[in-house]
Enzyme design. Structure first.
Site, PDB file in Angstrom:
ATOM      1  N   SER A 168      14.421 -20.526-114.416  1.00 29.55           N
ATOM      2  CA  SER A 168      13.796 -21.796-114.831  1.00 29.55           C
ATOM      3  C   SER A 168      12.774 -22.326-113.835  1.00 29.55           C
ATOM      4  O   SER A 168      12.825 -23.500-113.448  1.00 29.55           O
ATOM      5  CB  SER A 168      14.863 -22.864-115.117  1.00 29.55           C
ATOM      6  OG  SER A 168      15.506 -22.595-116.329  1.00 29.55           O
ATOM      7  N   CYS A 169      11.827 -21.482-113.433  1.00 28.71           N
ATOM      8  CA  CYS A 169      10.771 -21.934-112.510  1.00 28.71           C
ATOM      9  C   CYS A 169       9.963 -23.078-113.124  1.00 28.71           C
ATOM     10  O   CYS A 169       9.394 -23.904-112.408  1.00 28.71           O
ATOM     11  CB  CYS A 169       9.845 -20.765-112.168  1.00 28.71           C
ATOM     12  SG  CYS A 169      10.690 -19.460-111.269  1.00 28.71           S
ATOM     13  N   LEU A 170       9.888 -23.111-114.458  1.00 29.29           N
ATOM     14  CA  LEU A 170       9.165 -24.202-115.130  1.00 29.29           C
ATOM     15  C   LEU A 170      10.147 -25.239-115.674  1.00 29.29           C
ATOM     16  O   LEU A 170       9.840 -25.964-116.619  1.00 29.29           O
ATOM     17  CB  LEU A 170       8.301 -23.631-116.261  1.00 29.29           C
ATOM     18  CG  LEU A 170       7.288 -22.560-115.837  1.00 29.29           C
ATOM     19  CD1 LEU A 170       6.604 -21.931-117.055  1.00 29.29           C
ATOM     20  CD2 LEU A 170       6.232 -23.149-114.888  1.00 29.29           C
ATOM     21  N   SER A 210      25.447 -15.509-109.559  1.00 30.22           N
ATOM     22  CA  SER A 210      24.463 -16.482-110.014  1.00 30.22           C
ATOM     23  C   SER A 210      25.061 -17.875-109.862  1.00 30.22           C
ATOM     24  O   SER A 210      26.246 -18.076-110.168  1.00 30.22           O
ATOM     25  CB  SER A 210      24.113 -16.208-111.479  1.00 30.22           C
ATOM     26  OG  SER A 210      23.147 -17.124-111.923  1.00 30.22           O
ATOM     27  N   ASN A 211      24.248 -18.795-109.395  1.00 27.17           N
ATOM     28  CA  ASN A 211      24.646 -20.205-109.250  1.00 27.17           C
ATOM     29  C   ASN A 211      25.802 -20.387-108.267  1.00 27.17           C
ATOM     30  O   ASN A 211      26.569 -21.357-108.382  1.00 27.17           O
ATOM     31  CB  ASN A 211      25.030 -20.798-110.628  1.00 27.17           C
ATOM     32  CG  ASN A 211      23.923 -20.646-111.638  1.00 27.17           C
ATOM     33  OD1 ASN A 211      22.820 -21.130-111.430  1.00 27.17           O
ATOM     34  ND2 ASN A 211      24.193 -19.939-112.735  1.00 27.17           N
ATOM     35  N   GLY A 270       8.145 -16.424-124.036  1.00 25.93           N
ATOM     36  CA  GLY A 270       8.150 -15.400-125.080  1.00 25.93           C
ATOM     37  C   GLY A 270       6.727 -14.998-125.443  1.00 25.93           C
ATOM     38  O   GLY A 270       6.514 -14.295-126.438  1.00 25.93           O
ATOM     39  N   TYR A 296      23.888 -14.598-123.886  1.00 29.88           N
ATOM     40  CA  TYR A 296      22.580 -15.083-124.349  1.00 29.88           C
ATOM     41  C   TYR A 296      22.439 -14.897-125.865  1.00 29.88           C
ATOM     42  O   TYR A 296      22.800 -13.864-126.412  1.00 29.88           O
ATOM     43  CB  TYR A 296      21.437 -14.372-123.611  1.00 29.88           C
ATOM     44  CG  TYR A 296      21.248 -14.853-122.175  1.00 29.88           C
ATOM     45  CD1 TYR A 296      21.910 -15.982-121.690  1.00 29.88           C
ATOM     46  CD2 TYR A 296      20.399 -14.187-121.295  1.00 29.88           C
ATOM     47  CE1 TYR A 296      21.740 -16.418-120.381  1.00 29.88           C
ATOM     48  CE2 TYR A 296      20.230 -14.611-119.985  1.00 29.88           C
ATOM     49  CZ  TYR A 296      20.908 -15.735-119.536  1.00 29.88           C
ATOM     50  OH  TYR A 296      20.734 -16.165-118.236  1.00 29.88           O
ATOM     51  N   GLY A 317      10.758 -25.389-119.322  1.00 25.84           N
ATOM     52  CA  GLY A 317       9.720 -25.978-120.173  1.00 25.84           C
ATOM     53  C   GLY A 317       9.676 -27.504-120.054  1.00 25.84           C
ATOM     54  O   GLY A 317       8.755 -28.146-120.562  1.00 25.84           O
ATOM     55  N   ARG A 318      10.658 -28.095-119.342  1.00 21.76           N
ATOM     56  CA  ARG A 318      10.692 -29.571-119.214  1.00 21.76           C
ATOM     57  C   ARG A 318       9.447 -30.106-118.532  1.00 21.76           C
ATOM     58  O   ARG A 318       9.027 -31.236-118.763  1.00 21.76           O
ATOM     59  CB  ARG A 318      11.931 -30.012-118.415  1.00 21.76           C
ATOM     60  CG  ARG A 318      13.213 -29.955-119.201  1.00 21.76           C
ATOM     61  CD  ARG A 318      14.288 -30.793-118.534  1.00 21.76           C
ATOM     62  NE  ARG A 318      14.645 -30.297-117.227  1.00 21.76           N
ATOM     63  CZ  ARG A 318      14.679 -31.027-116.110  1.00 21.76           C
ATOM     64  NH1 ARG A 318      14.352 -32.308-116.130  1.00 21.76           N
ATOM     65  NH2 ARG A 318      15.038 -30.495-114.962  1.00 21.76           N
TER      66      ARG A 318
END
Ligand SMILES: NC(=O)c1ccc[n+]([C@@H]2O[C@H](COP(=O)([O-])OP(=O)(O)OC[C@H]3O[C@@H](n4cnc5c(N)ncnc54)[C@H](OP(=O)(O)O)[C@@H]3O)[C@@H](O)[C@H]2O)c1
Length: 275
Positions: free
Chosen positions: A185-187, A133-134, A241, A29, A190-191
């Site tokens: 990425s529940c949102l 993960s994934n 953030g 990251y 940001g998309r």
């Protein structure tokens, strides 16, 4: 000790006050910089280490991490896993990682070798729990069959724009095993707020209706309530953030949708009714 580390420490303390004590990292990251930044913040108040759980990941090798790499690729060899954990511990400035995840499925993964790496790390006290993960259900089952203490999570993408894990058996497998997924990425990163596709516009319109029906909450709160309704007990990773947005996620955990409301989001996302 720049301003940035004070900000990180502040942000961490605000999360702890809200009862959010798990921090999700990965070696890569911020181009291998986030763990260092976090470690610098934590160093200012080391006693906070015992109040939090640190999750980090390994296996992705980015070209920015080594000038000799020609392409980004995956590496689940024992040597890389051990080296990656040592680097993470040193960047974070801690003795132990609570949960280590294999970041993405590596097509060259030898499950016995990964299990051996995990056992070495556990024995050395460097990592307490392991997960992935994934991973697809079969990749999860393969690795789980070789790891002595099993796997504690599969961190997967869950949001109203992407139903992969509800359709490929991942969430069924986790529910069956009573293992809680971590939801990234529940949102949709940001998309949901920025994209102009027809799918996003349809989903947003329904989320706005539901926000009204739920008494004037925000659409991101509706999404978190929607994720929270999944019976696998998904643990959302909040990507904001901004502490105000993080607070609103905590509030959203007590919102309840009806089944019909949950399916209105599904129908809007798919663009057709249920079969
Ligand atoms: N395992 C994996 O492969 C994987 C992959 C991706 C992510 N992750 C993990 O999951 C975490 C969360 O993922 P994510 O960052 O994609 O999460 P996300 O919560 O889906 O997206 C966060 C983005 O949405 C924006 N946002 C939030 N609320 C908003 C609002 N009301 N209006 C407009 N924008 C809004 C945030 O901006 P603000 O900061 O301005 O609020 C931020 O840029 C990551 O930090 C990482 O730890 C894991």
């Amino acid at each position: 000790m720049g301003d940035e580390s004070f900000t990180t420490l502040d942000f961490l303390k605000q999360h702890i006050e809200l009862g959010i004590t798990t921090v999700d990292h990965a070696d890569i990251y911020g181009g291998y910089s986030c763990e260092t930044l976090f470690g610098e913040g934590l160093k200012l108040e080391p006693s906070l280490r015992d109040k939090i759980e640190i999750v980090t990941k390994c296996d992705i090798k980015l070209t920015c991490g080594d000038p000799d790499r020609k392409i980004n690729h995956y590496d689940t060899s024992k040597a890389h896993i051990l080296a990656s954990v040592d680097n993470s511990l040193s960047r974070l400035g801690v003795e132990n990682i609570d949960v280590l995840l294999i970041h993405r499925p590596d097509f060259l993964m030898d499950a016995d070798e990964v299990a051996e790496a995990f056992a070495t790390l556990k024995q050395a006290g460097k990592v307490t729990h392991f997960g992935v993960s994934n991973f697809t259900p079969s990749q999860f089952a393969l690795l789980e069959s070789r790891v002595a203490d099993g796997l504690v999570t599969n961190q997967v993408e869950i949001n109203p724009l992407n139903f992969s894990v509800t359709e490929d058996g991942s969430l069924d497998q986790l529910q069956m095993k009573r293992i809680r997924p971590m939801a990234w990425s529940c949102l949709a990163g940001g998309r949901l707020f920025t994209e102009e596709s027809e799918q996003v516009q349809r989903v947003k319109a329904v989320l706005e209706e539901l926000a009204e029906e739920l008494g004037g909450v925000s659409i991101d709160q509706v999404v978190y309530a929607w994720v929270n309704m999944l019976p696998c007990g998904a643990l959302p990773i909040v990507g904001s953030g901004k502490i105000e947005r993080v607070k609103s996620v905590v509030e959203a955990m007590s919102l309840a949708l009806t089944r019909e409301q949950w399916y209105r989001v599904w129908v809007a996302s798919k663009g057709h009714g249920v079969p």
